[in-house]
Design an enzyme around this catalytic site. Structure first.
Site, PDB file in Angstrom:
ATOM      1  N   PRO A 189      19.194 -26.900  54.340  1.00 28.25           N
ATOM      2  CA  PRO A 189      17.991 -27.198  53.539  1.00 28.25           C
ATOM      3  C   PRO A 189      17.438 -28.624  53.472  1.00 28.25           C
ATOM      4  O   PRO A 189      16.434 -28.711  52.961  1.00 28.25           O
ATOM      5  CB  PRO A 189      18.492 -26.685  52.227  1.00 28.25           C
ATOM      6  N   HIS A 234       2.491 -32.447  45.912  1.00 23.54           N
ATOM      7  CA  HIS A 234       3.039 -33.886  46.269  1.00 23.54           C
ATOM      8  C   HIS A 234       2.681 -34.521  47.547  1.00 23.54           C
ATOM      9  O   HIS A 234       2.446 -33.963  48.617  1.00 23.54           O
ATOM     10  CB  HIS A 234       4.653 -33.779  46.484  1.00 23.54           C
ATOM     11  N   LYS A 278      12.799 -26.122  55.297  1.00 18.38           N
ATOM     12  CA  LYS A 278      12.164 -25.338  56.267  1.00 18.38           C
ATOM     13  C   LYS A 278      12.285 -23.711  56.196  1.00 18.38           C
ATOM     14  O   LYS A 278      11.495 -22.919  56.645  1.00 18.38           O
ATOM     15  CB  LYS A 278      12.606 -25.615  57.521  1.00 18.38           C
ATOM     16  N   TYR A 332      15.252 -38.263  48.471  1.00 19.03           N
ATOM     17  CA  TYR A 332      16.047 -38.079  49.462  1.00 19.03           C
ATOM     18  C   TYR A 332      17.040 -39.199  49.462  1.00 19.03           C
ATOM     19  O   TYR A 332      16.500 -40.407  49.968  1.00 19.03           O
ATOM     20  CB  TYR A 332      15.472 -37.655  50.636  1.00 19.03           C
TER      21      TYR A 332
HETATM   22  C1  LIG Z   1      21.643 -19.058  48.274  1.00 19.66           C
HETATM   23  C2  LIG Z   1      20.469 -19.401  48.796  1.00 19.66           C
HETATM   24  C3  LIG Z   1      19.867 -20.744  48.372  1.00 19.66           C
HETATM   25  C4  LIG Z   1      18.755 -21.235  49.097  1.00 19.66           C
HETATM   26  N1  LIG Z   1      18.493 -22.318  48.675  1.00 19.66           N
HETATM   27  C5  LIG Z   1      17.466 -23.171  49.383  1.00 19.66           C
HETATM   28  C6  LIG Z   1      16.852 -24.303  48.650  1.00 19.66           C
HETATM   29  O1  LIG Z   1      17.452 -24.805  47.897  1.00 19.66           O
HETATM   30  N2  LIG Z   1      15.971 -24.951  49.409  1.00 19.66           N
HETATM   31  C7  LIG Z   1      15.556 -24.270  50.639  1.00 19.66           C
HETATM   32  O2  LIG Z   1      14.737 -24.966  51.469  1.00 19.66           O
HETATM   33  N3  LIG Z   1      15.888 -23.053  51.164  1.00 19.66           N
HETATM   34  C8  LIG Z   1      16.833 -22.583  50.520  1.00 19.66           C
HETATM   35  N4  LIG Z   1      17.428 -21.308  50.746  1.00 19.66           N
HETATM   36  C9  LIG Z   1      16.868 -20.695  52.005  1.00 19.66           C
HETATM   37  C10 LIG Z   1      15.331 -19.755  51.680  1.00 19.66           C
HETATM   38  O3  LIG Z   1      15.604 -19.399  50.358  1.00 19.66           O
HETATM   39  C11 LIG Z   1      15.443 -18.743  52.980  1.00 19.66           C
HETATM   40  O4  LIG Z   1      14.965 -19.384  54.085  1.00 19.66           O
HETATM   41  C12 LIG Z   1      14.399 -17.750  52.663  1.00 19.66           C
HETATM   42  O5  LIG Z   1      14.765 -16.799  51.626  1.00 19.66           O
HETATM   43  C13 LIG Z   1      14.137 -16.702  53.872  1.00 19.66           C
HETATM   44  O6  LIG Z   1      13.459 -15.597  53.642  1.00 19.66           O
HETATM   45  P1  LIG Z   1      13.647 -14.355  54.115  1.00 19.66           P
HETATM   46  O7  LIG Z   1      12.563 -13.347  53.491  1.00 19.66           O
HETATM   47  O8  LIG Z   1      13.863 -14.509  55.576  1.00 19.66           O
HETATM   48  O9  LIG Z   1      15.097 -13.942  53.547  1.00 19.66           O
HETATM   49  P2  LIG Z   1      15.638 -13.693  52.028  1.00 19.66           P
HETATM   50  O10 LIG Z   1      14.788 -14.297  51.086  1.00 19.66           O
HETATM   51  O11 LIG Z   1      17.215 -13.741  52.203  1.00 19.66           O
HETATM   52  O12 LIG Z   1      15.240 -12.028  52.078  1.00 19.66           O
HETATM   53  C14 LIG Z   1      15.994 -11.171  52.629  1.00 19.66           C
HETATM   54  C15 LIG Z   1      16.094  -9.737  51.478  1.00 19.66           C
HETATM   55  O13 LIG Z   1      16.724  -8.726  52.405  1.00 19.66           O
HETATM   56  C16 LIG Z   1      17.422  -7.921  51.482  1.00 19.66           C
HETATM   57  N5  LIG Z   1      18.362  -7.147  52.296  1.00 19.66           N
HETATM   58  C17 LIG Z   1      19.537  -7.810  52.957  1.00 19.66           C
HETATM   59  N6  LIG Z   1      20.515  -6.688  53.395  1.00 19.66           N
HETATM   60  C18 LIG Z   1      20.061  -5.552  53.187  1.00 19.66           C
HETATM   61  C19 LIG Z   1      20.032  -4.164  53.695  1.00 19.66           C
HETATM   62  N7  LIG Z   1      20.891  -3.930  54.276  1.00 19.66           N
HETATM   63  N8  LIG Z   1      19.115  -3.403  53.075  1.00 19.66           N
HETATM   64  C20 LIG Z   1      17.774  -3.707  52.539  1.00 19.66           C
HETATM   65  N9  LIG Z   1      17.510  -4.817  52.138  1.00 19.66           N
HETATM   66  C21 LIG Z   1      18.559  -5.856  52.492  1.00 19.66           C
HETATM   67  C22 LIG Z   1      18.023  -9.043  50.613  1.00 19.66           C
HETATM   68  O14 LIG Z   1      18.506  -8.615  49.471  1.00 19.66           O
HETATM   69  C23 LIG Z   1      16.747  -9.971  50.635  1.00 19.66           C
HETATM   70  O15 LIG Z   1      16.145  -9.739  49.264  1.00 19.66           O
HETATM   71  C24 LIG Z   1      18.187 -20.620  50.124  1.00 19.66           C
HETATM   72  C25 LIG Z   1      18.971 -19.569  50.766  1.00 19.66           C
HETATM   73  C26 LIG Z   1      19.980 -19.000  50.078  1.00 19.66           C
HETATM   74  C27 LIG Z   1      20.540 -17.490  50.646  1.00 19.66           C
END
Ligand SMILES: Cc1cc2nc3c(=O)[nH]c(=O)nc-3n(C[C@H](O)[C@H](O)[C@H](O)COP(=O)(O)OP(=O)(O)OC[C@H]3O[C@@H](n4cnc5c(N)ncnc54)[C@H](O)[C@@H]3O)c2cc1C
Length: 392
Positions: free
Chosen positions: A294, A72, A298, A203
């Protein structure tokens, strides 16, 4: 069981880190509480910054993303019934965003990690961290068969998201400080089977509240509207949702393309940062250390930026024994985190209705939207932040 870097979580942060370390000859083991099927089916974010796309490409995970992702060159800001385009490409020196769903990113990273000998233990829950301030930290975990085990390592990467356990291993008060902002509204999000309504994300600021027209694929559309965070999806049959979205986004002949809604949910909006992001040999990355509303798209991108910094610091340590970059990790990552927090807060404040606000606040918001869509300098600030700052 032993490895060099124990990684909690197979989200974007954990998987990217594991593969970047692998490319630098560093071993890691990922402990992930959910199943592979569940991870690959959870639809979350979808906007990738230019740097995230570049990083995926650089580590060999960008092939499908390049083929199937949607580039985009702009976004639309819609207010007072009219759309105004922000030309990201022109304003941000050719940098753009790519729409490619987070679960597709995860599918690509999991496949790549497994193909290159990576160890991901799915359905395995980390239950505790031990000796994180020593040079022999350990992760306690429970296998899918219910067995309690231990993973010894040199370093722990806490990539376990906002509800994980790793952040709790940094003592609150004495060492850790949490910074919060809770917004007085949430987002009602839907996934619908329909063609895209627009070539670019929209937006919208409207008297009835914010709305976002986004997409996940040519057949699946993601849309949101501002709502009471305590509302219930049961109050919103499909017809009412479409009516609300059409009202907020309509004007100048624009109409959303409707289709069957197959997922509904309400997410609260909050900003959160935990400082520092390091304690001894524990390093937090991604949502484990911070959450952004969101509005600025970011979350996933910040996770990628964190682990880019962390992978470089760890590889410097293993190559030379120098802990300088590891010591700087928290400061380096937090600078970008706070910039993203500011941008996400700014977009949220500008585009949502604050019901406790006055008519003055509403007029001020509209003036701000007028500014960012008519001044090249102001539009450039949006564009540069939206496509993402270059990785340091
Ligand atoms: C429900 C939801 C909807 C979202 N929607 C949007 C959106 O529409 N637009 C947007 O920009 N951002 C969105 N976000 C934000 C974006 O998805 C996150 O910022 C991104 O996933 C961050 O990545 P991460 O790897 O830090 O964490 P995560 O993707 O949360 O990964 C963390 C992983 O750790 C695992 N975990 C947790 N605890 C334990 C444990 N004790 N032992 C082993 N494993 C564990 C979890 O199962 C998960 O797979 C959303 C987030 C959520 C939670």
């Amino acid at each position: 069981m032993r490895t060099q870097v124990a990684i909690l979580g197979a989200g974007p942060a954990g998987l990217l880190l594991s593969h970047m370390l692998h490319l630098r000859g560093i071993d890691s083991v990922i402990i992930e509480s959910r199943s592979r099927t569940a991870i690959e089916a959870t639809i979350r974010a979808g906007v990738l910054e230019q740097s995230t796309v570049d990083l995926m490409t650089e580590i060999g995970a960008g092939e499908r993303l390049k083929r199937e992702g949607f580039v985009h060159h702009g976004i639309e800001l819609r207010f007072a019934g009219r759309g105004h385009r922000i030309n990201l490409h022109d304003l941000a020196n050719g940098r753009v965003i790519t729409v490619y769903a987070q679960h597709e990113v995860l599918k690509d990273l999991i496949a790549l990690r497994l193909r290159t000998g990576g160890q991901i233990h799915f359905e395995t829950k980390a239950t505790g961290l031990e000796d994180v301030t020593s040079d022999q930290p350990k992760v306690h975990f429970r296998t899918r068969e219910g067995e309690e085990r231990e993973l010894a390592c040199d370093f722990i990467a806490g990539c376990d998201g906002s509800h994980g356990i790793s952040r709790q291993a940094i003592p609150e008060g004495g060492v850790r400080k949490d910074y919060f902002r809770v917004y007085p509204f949430g987002w009602f999000g839907i996934l619908a089977t329909a063609p895209p309504s627009s070539d670019e994300l929209i937006y919208t600021h409207h008297d009835r509240g914010f709305a976002l027209v986004s997409t996940r694929s040519p057949d699946v559309q993601r849309m949101y509207f501002q709502c009471d965070p305590n509302d219930s999806v049961d109050n919103w049959p499909d017809e009412r949702i479409w009516e609300e979205l059409q009202t907020r986004t309509g004007g100048a002949g624009f109409r959303l393309k409707e289709g069957p809604i197959f997922q509904k949910g309400i997410i609260p909006l909050r900003s959160f940062v935990c400082e520092p992001m390091q304690h001894g040999r524990l390093f937090l990355a991604g949502d484990a250390a911070h959450t952004v509303p969101p509005t600025g798209a970011k979350g996933l991108n910040l996770a990628a930026a964190d682990v880019h910094v962390l992978a470089r610091a760890l590889s410097t340590y293993y190559a030379s024994g120098s802990t300088d970059l590891l010591g700087d990790y928290s400061r380096t990552a937090l600078r970008r985190v706070w910039r993203a927090q500011h941008f996400s807060w700014w977009m949220t404040s500008m585009l949502h209705r604050f019901w406790e606000g006055t008519e003055f606040d509403l007029k001020r918001q509209l003036a701000e939207l007028d500014l960012v869509t008519s001044s090249r300098a102001a539009a450039t600030t949006i564009a540069e932040n939206y496509v993402g700052l270059p990785l340091t």
